[in-house]
Design a protein around this motif. Structure first.
Motif, mmCIF file in Angstrom:
data_model
loop_
_atom_site.group_PDB
_atom_site.id
_atom_site.type_symbol
_atom_site.label_atom_id
_atom_site.label_comp_id
_atom_site.label_asym_id
_atom_site.label_seq_id
_atom_site.Cartn_x
_atom_site.Cartn_y
_atom_site.Cartn_z
ATOM 1 N N TYR A 37 38.857 36.557 40.810
ATOM 2 C CA TYR A 37 37.958 36.306 39.741
ATOM 3 C C TYR A 37 37.737 34.867 39.755
ATOM 4 N N ARG A 38 36.753 34.484 38.985
ATOM 5 C CA ARG A 38 36.535 33.269 38.783
ATOM 6 C C ARG A 38 35.997 33.065 37.374
ATOM 7 N N THR A 39 36.212 31.870 36.562
ATOM 8 C CA THR A 39 36.002 31.746 35.230
ATOM 9 C C THR A 39 34.683 30.573 35.150
ATOM 10 N N VAL A 40 33.846 30.704 34.221
ATOM 11 C CA VAL A 40 32.903 30.051 33.959
ATOM 12 C C VAL A 40 32.945 29.579 32.437
ATOM 13 N N GLU A 41 32.861 28.078 32.316
ATOM 14 C CA GLU A 41 32.826 27.432 31.011
ATOM 15 C C GLU A 41 33.794 27.744 30.095
ATOM 16 N N PHE A 42 35.296 27.697 30.549
ATOM 17 C CA PHE A 42 36.223 28.031 29.505
ATOM 18 C C PHE A 42 36.701 26.574 29.308
ATOM 19 N N GLY A 43 36.420 25.634 30.045
ATOM 20 C CA GLY A 43 37.026 24.311 29.523
ATOM 21 C C GLY A 43 38.586 23.963 29.854
ATOM 22 N N ASP A 44 39.196 23.632 28.690
ATOM 23 C CA ASP A 44 40.568 23.666 28.913
ATOM 24 C C ASP A 44 41.164 24.921 28.701
ATOM 25 N N ALA A 45 40.612 25.798 28.069
ATOM 26 C CA ALA A 45 41.058 27.103 27.708
ATOM 27 C C ALA A 45 41.014 28.017 29.184
ATOM 28 N N ALA A 46 41.679 29.363 29.220
ATOM 29 C CA ALA A 46 41.760 29.905 30.003
ATOM 30 C C ALA A 46 41.716 31.591 29.591
ATOM 31 N N PRO A 47 41.168 32.519 30.346
ATOM 32 C CA PRO A 47 41.363 33.777 29.730
ATOM 33 C C PRO A 47 42.894 34.560 29.884
ATOM 34 N N ASN A 48 42.997 35.550 29.377
ATOM 35 C CA ASN A 48 44.136 35.992 29.102
ATOM 36 C C ASN A 48 44.043 37.428 30.397
ATOM 37 N N VAL A 49 44.270 37.216 31.533
ATOM 38 C CA VAL A 49 44.002 38.207 32.591
ATOM 39 C C VAL A 49 45.276 39.265 32.825
ATOM 40 N N LEU A 50 44.791 40.381 32.300
ATOM 41 C CA LEU A 50 46.022 41.590 32.248
ATOM 42 C C LEU A 50 46.340 42.071 33.788
ATOM 43 N N SER A 51 45.090 42.183 34.270
ATOM 44 C CA SER A 51 45.395 42.828 35.704
ATOM 45 C C SER A 51 43.906 42.323 36.666
ATOM 46 N N SER A 52 44.344 42.380 37.688
ATOM 47 C CA SER A 52 43.335 42.199 38.821
ATOM 48 C C SER A 52 43.487 42.768 39.967
ATOM 49 N N ALA A 53 42.789 44.179 40.299
ATOM 50 C CA ALA A 53 43.257 45.082 41.396
ATOM 51 C C ALA A 53 42.156 45.920 41.654
ATOM 52 N N SER A 54 42.333 46.680 42.678
ATOM 53 C CA SER A 54 41.470 47.775 43.027
ATOM 54 C C SER A 54 42.019 49.024 42.736
ATOM 55 N N PHE A 55 41.291 49.862 42.055
ATOM 56 C CA PHE A 55 41.806 51.063 41.447
ATOM 57 C C PHE A 55 41.151 52.237 42.076
ATOM 58 N N GLY A 73 39.860 51.627 45.337
ATOM 59 C CA GLY A 73 39.706 51.337 46.896
ATOM 60 C C GLY A 73 38.421 50.660 47.231
ATOM 61 N N THR A 74 37.289 50.929 46.244
ATOM 62 C CA THR A 74 35.857 50.315 46.713
ATOM 63 C C THR A 74 35.403 49.453 45.728
ATOM 64 N N ASP A 75 36.219 48.761 44.759
ATOM 65 C CA ASP A 75 35.804 47.903 44.078
ATOM 66 C C ASP A 75 37.204 46.901 43.662
ATOM 67 N N TRP A 76 36.836 45.804 42.953
ATOM 68 C CA TRP A 76 37.707 44.826 42.338
ATOM 69 C C TRP A 76 37.333 44.833 40.855
ATOM 70 N N THR A 77 38.583 45.159 40.240
ATOM 71 C CA THR A 77 38.380 45.304 38.734
ATOM 72 C C THR A 77 39.282 44.185 37.984
ATOM 73 N N VAL A 78 38.750 43.471 36.979
ATOM 74 C CA VAL A 78 39.760 42.485 36.317
ATOM 75 C C VAL A 78 39.395 42.803 34.852
ATOM 76 N N GLU A 79 40.730 43.116 34.152
ATOM 77 C CA GLU A 79 40.951 43.597 32.838
ATOM 78 C C GLU A 79 41.357 42.153 32.086
ATOM 79 N N ILE A 80 40.628 41.879 31.070
ATOM 80 C CA ILE A 80 40.681 40.775 30.240
ATOM 81 C C ILE A 80 41.096 40.921 28.923
ATOM 82 N N GLN A 81 41.972 40.354 28.347
ATOM 83 C CA GLN A 81 42.285 40.260 26.736
ATOM 84 C C GLN A 81 41.447 39.018 26.124
ATOM 85 N N ASN A 82 40.722 39.419 25.277
ATOM 86 C CA ASN A 82 39.951 38.300 24.530
ATOM 87 C C ASN A 82 41.014 37.486 23.696
#
Length: 88
Positions: free
Chosen positions: A40-58, A60-69
């Motif tokens: 994944y890539r982030t856009v406009e977070f500045g010094d902050a960063a998202p809390n990524v819980l998972s980054s995987a293919s569930f 087999g044909t996609d890539w899914t990123v789960e984020i906690q706000n």
């Protein structure tokens, strides 16, 4: 005999927090192709960063990123998939 012709990358749509605690960004490979990896890539977070819980293919044909706000309140996430172009 099936095999990999080449690898290519795709990006999903830019996803922003919608007020819910969790949100998801997804990138899809072309039909019949497989996700060999991703991230994944982030856009406009500045010094902050998202809390990524998972980054995987569930599937087999996609890539899914789960984020906690978190408390960042700004920024968005774009899922990226590295796809294997499979022979028919």
């Amino acid at each position: 005999m099936p095999g990999v012709l080449r690898f290519y990358t795709v990006e999903g749509e830019e996803v922003r927090p919608d007020g819910s605690e969790f949100y998801t960004a997804v990138a899809f490979c072309d039909p019949g192709d497989l996700a060999a990896g991703g991230g994944y890539r982030t856009v406009e977070f500045g010094d902050a960063a998202p809390n990524v819980l998972s980054s995987a293919s569930f599937s087999g044909t996609d890539w899914t990123v789960e984020i906690q706000n978190g408390d960042t309140g700004v920024g968005s996430v774009v899922a990226q998939a590295i796809c294997a172009d499979m022979t028919p």
